[in-house]
Design a protein around this motif. Structure first.
Motif, PDB file in Angstrom:
ATOM      1  N   VAL A  50       0.982  -1.322  -0.189  1.00  0.00           N
ATOM      2  CA  VAL A  50       0.013   0.144   0.126  1.00  0.00           C
ATOM      3  C   VAL A  50       0.767   1.110  -0.007  1.00  0.00           C
ATOM      4  O   VAL A  50       1.756   1.203   0.568  1.00  0.00           O
ATOM      5  CB  VAL A  50      -1.019   0.115   1.333  1.00  0.00           C
ATOM      6  CG1 VAL A  50      -1.755  -1.233   1.185  1.00  0.00           C
ATOM      7  CG2 VAL A  50      -0.314  -0.013   2.294  1.00  0.00           C
ATOM      8  N   GLY A  51       0.156   2.351  -0.640  1.00  0.00           N
ATOM      9  CA  GLY A  51       1.076   3.535  -0.738  1.00  0.00           C
ATOM     10  C   GLY A  51       0.655   4.779  -0.079  1.00  0.00           C
ATOM     11  O   GLY A  51      -0.061   4.616   1.195  1.00  0.00           O
ATOM     12  N   PHE A  52       0.870   6.134  -0.636  1.00  0.00           N
ATOM     13  CA  PHE A  52       0.417   7.123   0.119  1.00  0.00           C
ATOM     14  C   PHE A  52      -0.957   7.533  -0.390  1.00  0.00           C
ATOM     15  O   PHE A  52      -1.414   7.134  -1.561  1.00  0.00           O
ATOM     16  CB  PHE A  52       1.329   8.339  -0.082  1.00  0.00           C
ATOM     17  CG  PHE A  52       2.669   8.021   0.597  1.00  0.00           C
ATOM     18  CD1 PHE A  52       2.936   7.389   1.645  1.00  0.00           C
ATOM     19  CD2 PHE A  52       3.938   8.438  -0.029  1.00  0.00           C
ATOM     20  CE1 PHE A  52       4.159   7.269   2.418  1.00  0.00           C
ATOM     21  CE2 PHE A  52       5.281   8.382   0.481  1.00  0.00           C
ATOM     22  CZ  PHE A  52       5.386   7.930   1.769  1.00  0.00           C
ATOM     23  N   ALA A  53      -1.610   8.576   0.529  1.00  0.00           N
ATOM     24  CA  ALA A  53      -2.854   8.729   0.153  1.00  0.00           C
ATOM     25  C   ALA A  53      -3.135   9.222  -1.274  1.00  0.00           C
ATOM     26  O   ALA A  53      -4.120   8.835  -1.942  1.00  0.00           O
ATOM     27  CB  ALA A  53      -3.452   9.675   1.017  1.00  0.00           C
ATOM     28  N   LYS A  54      -2.273  10.048  -1.651  1.00  0.00           N
ATOM     29  CA  LYS A  54      -2.682  10.942  -2.949  1.00  0.00           C
ATOM     30  C   LYS A  54      -1.661  10.191  -4.092  1.00  0.00           C
ATOM     31  O   LYS A  54      -1.714  11.218  -5.132  1.00  0.00           O
ATOM     32  CB  LYS A  54      -2.555  12.351  -2.853  1.00  0.00           C
ATOM     33  CG  LYS A  54      -3.573  12.889  -1.670  1.00  0.00           C
ATOM     34  CD  LYS A  54      -3.338  14.451  -1.669  1.00  0.00           C
ATOM     35  CE  LYS A  54      -4.571  14.982  -0.699  1.00  0.00           C
ATOM     36  NZ  LYS A  54      -4.695  16.291  -0.438  1.00  0.00           N
TER      37      LYS A  54
END
Length: 381
Positions: free
Chosen positions: A216-220
């Motif tokens: 999983v990565g960053f929100a944006k």
């Protein structure tokens, strides 16, 4: 990780008229009616991005991103919100992997509070190395001792900070193919390490082998080198691993977030992660010829795709059956989101029934085998 005041979403109503099979129709309706709560447990080292992760899966800004509890705080914190008529309870175990405090006290707290967990999210940063394994081995052993080995049947290993790991590969001068290979190698490495830790903790191999790791990565930043929409992949895997009784609640609370890829707008990922869409590729509309409405087409094809992911059917022609039952019956103003939600519910219901039937057959075959040996089923573990 502190809780915030959450906005109250309206209750989602789905048209569950699926087909003329009255038994299946009744079963789905009862399942959806009774599925009103989701109980999540999240654990991971301090600062592994748990707040972002939870806001993304819940669809509410439930936690303040970037705010962490002191690692020496040995407690189990519970947070609660309500979305679309679904009660969501999150149990957080700060400090579990930080090697601090009295493990026995923590064990007692987990046993007392973390009851009937529907999904366990075990977070590991992709920036960690194998030298961090001891902390995870201890945490996995503690969770297994507190909640039993079957807790891992409903668990996902979450690899956070995937965007940072990917950027480091770019800084090393690796091209796209090399980055993809290195990225997948890292996922496989942590997945194998987690499975080994589970087996060492006494978790049966048939359970340990089915635990998967999801980056999983960053929100944006919705895209990763190996995934176009990490949030959607994470959401789908979580739904698939969640206890059956909570799956319908998961679909209900997320129904307003489903989008087809062709409907995505450029600014959809500039929003808070709690407001970002769950994206699925649009399947060939030609397959939907003869469906009664645009809503039915979108619902049918999206439901078919997700059905293929969840049921594990390799060919679209057969997988489409998960959504074809919706043709001409969803429509009626429900639109693409509602159609996808109903498609998901049908696919999940059929998968679960099939799994239950297979387990029953295995049990009956086992009992017959024991009888043939001259014993009784109760006499054999």
């Amino acid at each position: 990780m502190g809780a915030t005041n959450s906005k109250q979403a309206t209750t989602v109503t789905l048209d569950l008229h699926v087909n003329e099979d009255k038994e299946e129709q009744s079963g789905i309706e009862q399942w959806v009616k009774e599925s009103t709560e989701i109980r999540l447990m999240v654990t991971g080292k301090t600062g592994t991005g748990k707040s972002t992760l939870l806001n993304g899966i819940v669809g509410e800004k439930m936690f303040k991103e970037g705010e962490t509890l002191k690692p020496e705080t040995l407690t189990v914190d519970s947070h609660q919100t309500r979305r679309a008529g679904v009660d969501i309870i999150v149990f957080d175990t700060p400090g579990l992997q930080d090697g601090s405090g009295n493990e026995q006290a923590y064990l007692s707290a987990i046993k007392e509070k973390c009851v009937d967990i529907h999904l366990l999210l075990y977070c590991i940063s992709m920036l960690e190395t194998r030298s961090d394994l001891n902390a995870h081995n201890s945490a996995i052993k503690l969770i297994t001792e507190a909640l039993g080995p079957t807790i891992w049947e409903n668990a996902v290993i979450i690899l956070t900070y995937a965007n940072v790991f990917e950027r480091r590969l770019s800084d090393q001068g690796k091209n796209k193919i090399e980055k993809k290979d290195c990225f997948q190698e890292k996922i496989n490495e942590w997945e194998a390490a987690a499975r080994d830790s589970l087996r060492d903790a006494g978790v049966p191999n048939e359970i340990a082998q089915n635990v998967t790791a999801i980056p999983v990565g960053f929100a944006k930043k919705p895209h990763l080198v190996c995934q176009k929409y990490w949030l959607s992949n994470f959401w789908t895997e979580s739904l698939s691993k969640m206890k059956e009784k909570a799956q319908a609640a998961m679909v209900k609370m997320s129904n307003d977030r489903f989008r087809n890829e062709e409907d995505i707008k450029p600014d959809d990922f500039d929003k808070d992660i709690s407001d970002q869409p769950i994206v699925f590729k649009m399947l060939d509309k030609a397959v939907a010829a003869g469906a009664a409405s645009a809503g039915a087409i979108v619902g049918m094809t999206t439901g078919a795709l997700i059905g293929a992911l969840l049921i594990g059917i390799p060919t679209f022609g057969v997988a489409a059956g998960a959504g074809l039952c919706l043709g001409g019956l969803i429509g009626g103003g429900i639109g693409s989101g509602g159609g996808a939600g109903v498609g998901l519910l049908v696919a999940l219901y059929r998968r679960n029934k099939k799994k239950t039937k297979m387990m029953k057959m295995k049990k009956e075959n086992f009992e017959q085998w024991v009888k043939e040996l001259g014993g009784t089923p109760a006499s054999v573990e």
